[in-house]
Design an enzyme around this catalytic site. Structure first.
Site, PDB file in Angstrom:
ATOM      1  N   TYR A   1       2.857  -7.119  16.263  1.00 51.44           N
ATOM      2  CA  TYR A   1       3.245  -6.235  15.153  1.00 51.44           C
ATOM      3  C   TYR A   1       4.094  -5.074  15.666  1.00 51.44           C
ATOM      4  O   TYR A   1       5.213  -4.849  15.192  1.00 51.44           O
ATOM      5  CB  TYR A   1       1.999  -5.698  14.438  1.00 51.44           C
ATOM      6  CG  TYR A   1       2.281  -4.491  13.563  1.00 51.44           C
ATOM      7  CD1 TYR A   1       3.094  -4.596  12.438  1.00 51.44           C
ATOM      8  CD2 TYR A   1       1.745  -3.235  13.876  1.00 51.44           C
ATOM      9  CE1 TYR A   1       3.371  -3.486  11.640  1.00 51.44           C
ATOM     10  CE2 TYR A   1       2.017  -2.122  13.087  1.00 51.44           C
ATOM     11  CZ  TYR A   1       2.833  -2.254  11.968  1.00 51.44           C
ATOM     12  OH  TYR A   1       3.110  -1.152  11.189  1.00 51.44           O
TER      13      TYR A   1
ATOM     14  N   THR B   1       6.232   2.982  12.605  1.00 50.63           N
ATOM     15  CA  THR B   1       4.850   3.281  12.986  1.00 50.63           C
ATOM     16  C   THR B   1       4.779   3.958  14.359  1.00 50.63           C
ATOM     17  O   THR B   1       5.665   3.745  15.199  1.00 50.63           O
ATOM     18  CB  THR B   1       4.043   1.961  13.027  1.00 50.63           C
ATOM     19  OG1 THR B   1       2.814   2.175  13.695  1.00 50.63           O
ATOM     20  CG2 THR B   1       4.782   0.862  13.788  1.00 50.63           C
ATOM     21  N   ASP B   2       3.711   4.704  14.578  1.00 55.81           N
ATOM     22  CA  ASP B   2       3.496   5.299  15.908  1.00 55.81           C
ATOM     23  C   ASP B   2       3.099   4.232  16.939  1.00 55.81           C
ATOM     24  O   ASP B   2       3.102   4.502  18.137  1.00 55.81           O
ATOM     25  CB  ASP B   2       2.436   6.404  15.845  1.00 55.81           C
ATOM     26  CG  ASP B   2       1.056   5.933  15.394  1.00 55.81           C
ATOM     27  OD1 ASP B   2       0.901   4.758  14.995  1.00 55.81           O
ATOM     28  OD2 ASP B   2       0.110   6.754  15.443  1.00 55.81           O
ATOM     29  N   GLU B   3       2.766   3.024  16.462  1.00 60.84           N
ATOM     30  CA  GLU B   3       2.286   1.994  17.395  1.00 60.84           C
ATOM     31  C   GLU B   3       3.390   1.525  18.341  1.00 60.84           C
ATOM     32  O   GLU B   3       3.098   0.911  19.369  1.00 60.84           O
ATOM     33  CB  GLU B   3       1.673   0.819  16.610  1.00 60.84           C
ATOM     34  CG  GLU B   3       0.555   1.305  15.705  1.00 60.84           C
ATOM     35  CD  GLU B   3      -0.320   0.204  15.118  1.00 60.84           C
ATOM     36  OE1 GLU B   3      -0.394  -0.889  15.674  1.00 60.84           O
ATOM     37  OE2 GLU B   3      -0.935   0.473  14.061  1.00 60.84           O
TER      38      GLU B   3
ATOM     39  N   PHE C   1       0.815  -1.225   0.000  1.00 60.33           N
ATOM     40  CA  PHE C   1       0.000   0.000   0.000  1.00 60.33           C
ATOM     41  C   PHE C   1       0.849   1.277   0.000  1.00 60.33           C
ATOM     42  O   PHE C   1       0.835   2.047  -0.970  1.00 60.33           O
ATOM     43  CB  PHE C   1      -0.940  -0.066   1.209  1.00 60.33           C
ATOM     44  CG  PHE C   1      -1.532   1.237   1.650  1.00 60.33           C
ATOM     45  CD1 PHE C   1      -2.158   2.084   0.748  1.00 60.33           C
ATOM     46  CD2 PHE C   1      -1.496   1.603   2.993  1.00 60.33           C
ATOM     47  CE1 PHE C   1      -2.728   3.287   1.168  1.00 60.33           C
ATOM     48  CE2 PHE C   1      -2.067   2.787   3.427  1.00 60.33           C
ATOM     49  CZ  PHE C   1      -2.666   3.641   2.520  1.00 60.33           C
TER      50      PHE C   1
ATOM     51  N   LYS D   1       8.096  -4.097  15.043  1.00 60.65           N
ATOM     52  CA  LYS D   1       8.526  -2.830  14.456  1.00 60.65           C
ATOM     53  C   LYS D   1       9.460  -2.094  15.427  1.00 60.65           C
ATOM     54  O   LYS D   1      10.446  -1.482  15.010  1.00 60.65           O
ATOM     55  CB  LYS D   1       7.319  -1.945  14.125  1.00 60.65           C
ATOM     56  CG  LYS D   1       6.460  -2.442  12.978  1.00 60.65           C
ATOM     57  CD  LYS D   1       7.185  -2.511  11.639  1.00 60.65           C
ATOM     58  CE  LYS D   1       7.510  -1.159  11.061  1.00 60.65           C
ATOM     59  NZ  LYS D   1       8.048  -1.266   9.668  1.00 60.65           N
TER      60      LYS D   1
HETATM   61  P1  NAD Z   1       1.438  -3.610   3.295  1.00 66.38           P
HETATM   62  O1  NAD Z   1       1.163  -4.814   4.134  1.00 66.38           O
HETATM   63  O2  NAD Z   1       0.361  -3.038   2.443  1.00 66.38           O
HETATM   64  O3  NAD Z   1       2.680  -3.907   2.318  1.00 66.38           O
HETATM   65  C1  NAD Z   1       3.820  -4.568   2.743  1.00 66.38           C
HETATM   66  C2  NAD Z   1       4.632  -4.934   1.509  1.00 66.38           C
HETATM   67  O4  NAD Z   1       5.844  -5.576   1.959  1.00 66.38           O
HETATM   68  C3  NAD Z   1       3.922  -5.926   0.593  1.00 66.38           C
HETATM   69  O5  NAD Z   1       4.077  -5.529  -0.748  1.00 66.38           O
HETATM   70  C4  NAD Z   1       4.632  -7.246   0.862  1.00 66.38           C
HETATM   71  O6  NAD Z   1       4.637  -8.107  -0.266  1.00 66.38           O
HETATM   72  C5  NAD Z   1       6.033  -6.760   1.210  1.00 66.38           C
HETATM   73  N1  NAD Z   1       6.770  -7.705   2.040  1.00 66.38           N
HETATM   74  C6  NAD Z   1       6.369  -8.286   3.206  1.00 66.38           C
HETATM   75  N2  NAD Z   1       7.319  -9.111   3.682  1.00 66.38           N
HETATM   76  C7  NAD Z   1       8.348  -9.045   2.787  1.00 66.38           C
HETATM   77  C8  NAD Z   1       9.625  -9.657   2.714  1.00 66.38           C
HETATM   78  N3  NAD Z   1      10.028 -10.543   3.647  1.00 66.38           N
HETATM   79  N4  NAD Z   1      10.444  -9.347   1.683  1.00 66.38           N
HETATM   80  C9  NAD Z   1      10.059  -8.465   0.727  1.00 66.38           C
HETATM   81  N5  NAD Z   1       8.854  -7.864   0.737  1.00 66.38           N
HETATM   82  C10 NAD Z   1       8.007  -8.150   1.759  1.00 66.38           C
HETATM   83  O7  NAD Z   1       2.006  -2.529   4.314  1.00 66.38           O
HETATM   84  P2  NAD Z   1       1.855  -0.946   4.314  1.00 66.38           P
HETATM   85  O8  NAD Z   1       0.607  -0.586   5.008  1.00 66.38           O
HETATM   86  O9  NAD Z   1       2.124  -0.423   2.950  1.00 66.38           O
HETATM   87  O10 NAD Z   1       3.063  -0.559   5.282  1.00 66.38           O
HETATM   88  C11 NAD Z   1       4.375  -0.318   4.765  1.00 66.38           C
HETATM   89  C12 NAD Z   1       5.298   0.046   5.911  1.00 66.38           C
HETATM   90  O11 NAD Z   1       4.811   1.199   6.573  1.00 66.38           O
HETATM   91  C13 NAD Z   1       5.415  -1.040   6.972  1.00 66.38           C
HETATM   92  O12 NAD Z   1       6.764  -1.090   7.401  1.00 66.38           O
HETATM   93  C14 NAD Z   1       4.517  -0.557   8.102  1.00 66.38           C
HETATM   94  O13 NAD Z   1       4.978  -1.010   9.355  1.00 66.38           O
HETATM   95  C15 NAD Z   1       4.680   0.953   7.965  1.00 66.38           C
HETATM   96  N6  NAD Z   1       3.527   1.759   8.431  1.00 66.38           N
HETATM   97  C16 NAD Z   1       2.275   1.486   7.984  1.00 66.38           C
HETATM   98  C17 NAD Z   1       1.213   2.295   8.401  1.00 66.38           C
HETATM   99  C18 NAD Z   1      -0.196   2.082   7.887  1.00 66.38           C
HETATM  100  O14 NAD Z   1      -1.131   2.770   8.332  1.00 66.38           O
HETATM  101  N7  NAD Z   1      -0.436   1.159   6.955  1.00 66.38           N
HETATM  102  C19 NAD Z   1       1.445   3.372   9.270  1.00 66.38           C
HETATM  103  C20 NAD Z   1       2.757   3.607   9.704  1.00 66.38           C
HETATM  104  C21 NAD Z   1       3.794   2.801   9.271  1.00 66.38           C
HETATM  105  P1  TYD Z   2      -6.457  -1.093  11.365  1.00 68.76           P
HETATM  106  O1  TYD Z   2      -6.863  -0.499  10.055  1.00 68.76           O
HETATM  107  O2  TYD Z   2      -6.309  -2.579  11.456  1.00 68.76           O
HETATM  108  O3  TYD Z   2      -5.135  -0.343  11.836  1.00 68.76           O
HETATM  109  P2  TYD Z   2      -4.338  -0.400  13.259  1.00 68.76           P
HETATM  110  O4  TYD Z   2      -4.818  -1.540  14.062  1.00 68.76           O
HETATM  111  O5  TYD Z   2      -2.921  -0.579  12.809  1.00 68.76           O
HETATM  112  O6  TYD Z   2      -4.598   0.925  13.914  1.00 68.76           O
HETATM  113  O7  TYD Z   2      -7.531  -0.672  12.450  1.00 68.76           O
HETATM  114  C1  TYD Z   2      -7.809   0.700  12.710  1.00 68.76           C
HETATM  115  C2  TYD Z   2      -8.772   0.730  13.882  1.00 68.76           C
HETATM  116  O8  TYD Z   2     -10.014   0.157  13.474  1.00 68.76           O
HETATM  117  C3  TYD Z   2      -8.303  -0.104  15.065  1.00 68.76           C
HETATM  118  O9  TYD Z   2      -8.682   0.571  16.271  1.00 68.76           O
HETATM  119  C4  TYD Z   2      -9.077  -1.412  14.922  1.00 68.76           C
HETATM  120  C5  TYD Z   2     -10.369  -0.970  14.271  1.00 68.76           C
HETATM  121  N1  TYD Z   2     -11.003  -1.947  13.361  1.00 68.76           N
HETATM  122  C6  TYD Z   2     -12.365  -2.241  13.502  1.00 68.76           C
HETATM  123  O10 TYD Z   2     -13.039  -1.723  14.411  1.00 68.76           O
HETATM  124  N2  TYD Z   2     -12.921  -3.122  12.633  1.00 68.76           N
HETATM  125  C7  TYD Z   2     -12.199  -3.722  11.630  1.00 68.76           C
HETATM  126  O11 TYD Z   2     -12.761  -4.543  10.876  1.00 68.76           O
HETATM  127  C8  TYD Z   2     -10.804  -3.399  11.500  1.00 68.76           C
HETATM  128  C9  TYD Z   2      -9.979  -4.037  10.425  1.00 68.76           C
HETATM  129  C10 TYD Z   2     -10.253  -2.495  12.385  1.00 68.76           C
END
Ligand code: NAD
Ligand code: TYD
Length: 373
Positions: A161, A135-137, A12, A165
């Site tokens: 998770y 991540t902020d988590e 993503f 991280k």
């Molecule tokens: P995502 O799950 O959509 O994508 C992860 C990608 O990494 C995928 O394309 C997957 O194929 C690839 N991948 C996983 N394991 C792999 C491996 N061993 N080798 C090579 N590729 C691999 O994740 P995202 O939401 O795009 O998040 C990307 C980064 O940003 C992550 O490090 C996540 O911790 C961080 N992040 C995400 C969020 C969020 O809200 N989604 C917020 C803050 C930080």
């Molecule tokens: P999520 O998108 O999984 O992100 P994160 O857990 O990394 O914050 O979830 C965002 C918030 O939404 C989290 O508080 C969990 C809640 N949630 C639901 O209530 N229902 C759902 O089906 C999902 C996927 C998440």
């Protein structure tokens, strides 16, 4: 102009970053390394696959020597590291994959960067950068009245998770302090926008409303997240690569806190509005409540809470703003509207996911969650 190894670029945020980067930096080359796990999707990169500046490599960051070979062969001076297992619910069901990808995988990349850039000296050290996307988590959970996380908030990860991280953040820090590897780290709040895999709250909501499936809200729905439109995250990483200080950590967030139930109601209202205004959309999505005069909020179902569910995240992006001038461009209102419109326009993309192996997850995970209230 830097030439980039982008790990996880078929996911993503990585895919959004690659699109952004190639659009904004015409003289830059990008090599994406991605294992194409369930969350990785080559279709996310369709628009750049014919671009001469872009190369896709299908591979695992845990494979010893793979990243080092790419740094050498493509003469890359920058790593932007997104690759990770990223879904909290999956980490609760199976933590092992998270420890492998997020900890071992990050360490393999750090070893590669150290070997090629520092030991072999293939690049002037002033030119190279390892940017770690986190991540902020890692900071744990806030009470409703607590001030937002800053870069000095102590780490207190609560899920497998966020613990994985946090471990990766510490390894990045250690490679800077011990070996002098030029690193930066960003800790970002929840993202949303195009190409978001529909297991996460906002895309799940949109596709479930369009198909008339229930909307699972965990617990009381009052958990708070601080939302950032994904392109603003890409711009923040760009700002850190260009103007951030080596060895520093930057928090990234949209100052857009919202309770989950409020996000749910806002997305329901947006989808309802779009369908009410457009007969063609009502014909395309006949199961959506608005297609037959109903209201998407009728699909809301409170289900058993996520174990260890963090109550609130909030980010203070003051350091990033002060040092680089970064500010988010999208508000929650504009970002959510753009996101809903993207999912309406890109039905084949999410249908492909919903009709594939992901269907197993929908039936095992969501369909079996206990309803409450
Ligand atoms: P995502 O799950 O959509 O994508 C992860 C990608 O990494 C995928 O394309 C997957 O194929 C690839 N991948 C996983 N394991 C792999 C491996 N061993 N080798 C090579 N590729 C691999 O994740 P995202 O939401 O795009 O998040 C990307 C980064 O940003 C992550 O490090 C996540 O911790 C961080 N992040 C995400 C969020 C969020 O809200 N989604 C917020 C803050 C930080
Ligand atoms: P999520 O998108 O999984 O992100 P994160 O857990 O990394 O914050 O979830 C965002 C918030 O939404 C989290 O508080 C969990 C809640 N949630 C639901 O209530 N229902 C759902 O089906 C999902 C996927 C998440």
């Amino acid at each position: 102009m830097p030439d980039l190894l982008v790990t996880g670029g078929a996911g993503f945020i990585g895919a959004n970053f690659v699109h952004y980067w190639l659009r904004e930096h015409h003289a830059s080359r990008v090599v994406v390394l991605d294992a194409l796990t369930y969350a990785g999707n080559l279709a996310n990169l369709d628009a750049v696959r014919g671009d001469a500046r872009f190369t896709f490599v299908h591979g695992d960051i845990c494979t010893e020597g793979l990243a080092a070979g790419l740094l050498r062969d493509h003469a890359l001076d920058t790593i932007v590291h997104f690759a990770a297992e990223s879904h909290v619910d999956r980490s609760i069901l199976g933590p092992d994959a998270f420890l492998r990808a997020n900890i071992t995988g990050t360490h393999e990349l750090l070893k590669a960067a150290r070997q090629v850039w520092l030991d072999e000296g293939r690049m002037p050290v002033e030119r190279v950068r390892f940017h770690h996307v986190s991540t902020d988590e890692v900071y744990g959970s806030l009470g409703f009245d607590d001030p937002p996380f800053t870069e000095t908030t102590p780490y207190a990860p609560n899920s497998p998770y966020s613990a994985s991280k946090a471990a990766s953040d510490h390894l990045v820090r250690a490679y800077h302090h011990t070996y002098g590897l030029p690193v930066t780290t960003s800790n970002c709040s929840n993202n949303y926008g195009p190409w978001h895999f529909p297991e996460k709250l906002i895309p799940l909501l949109i596709v479930n409303v369009l198909d008339g499936r229930t909307i699972p809200v965990y617990g009381d729905g009052r958990n708070v997240r601080d939302w950032l439109y994904v392109e603003d995250h890409a711009r923040a990483i760009d700002a850190i690569l260009g103007r951030g200080r080596v060895g520093e950590v930057y928090n990234v967030g949209g100052r857009a806190e919202a309770a989950n139930i409020d996000i749910v109601r806002r997305v329901c209202a947006l989808v309802d509005d779009r369908l009410r205004a457009d007969a063609a959309l009502r014909a395309r999505f006949p199961q959506s409540p608005a297609a037959t005069g109903g209201d998407a909020t009728s699909l809301i179902t409170f289900v058993a809470d996520r174990p260890g569910h963090d109550r609130r995240y909030a980010i203070a992006p003051d350091k990033l703003a002060a040092e680089t001038g970064w500010a988010p461009r999208e508000t929650l209102a504009t970002g959510l509207a753009r996101t809903v419109d993207w999912y309406l326009a890109q039905e084949p993309w999410w249908r492909g996911i919903m009709d594939g192996s992901y269907r197993d997850w929908i039936t095992t995970h969501y369909a079996t969650r206990e309803r409450v209230g």
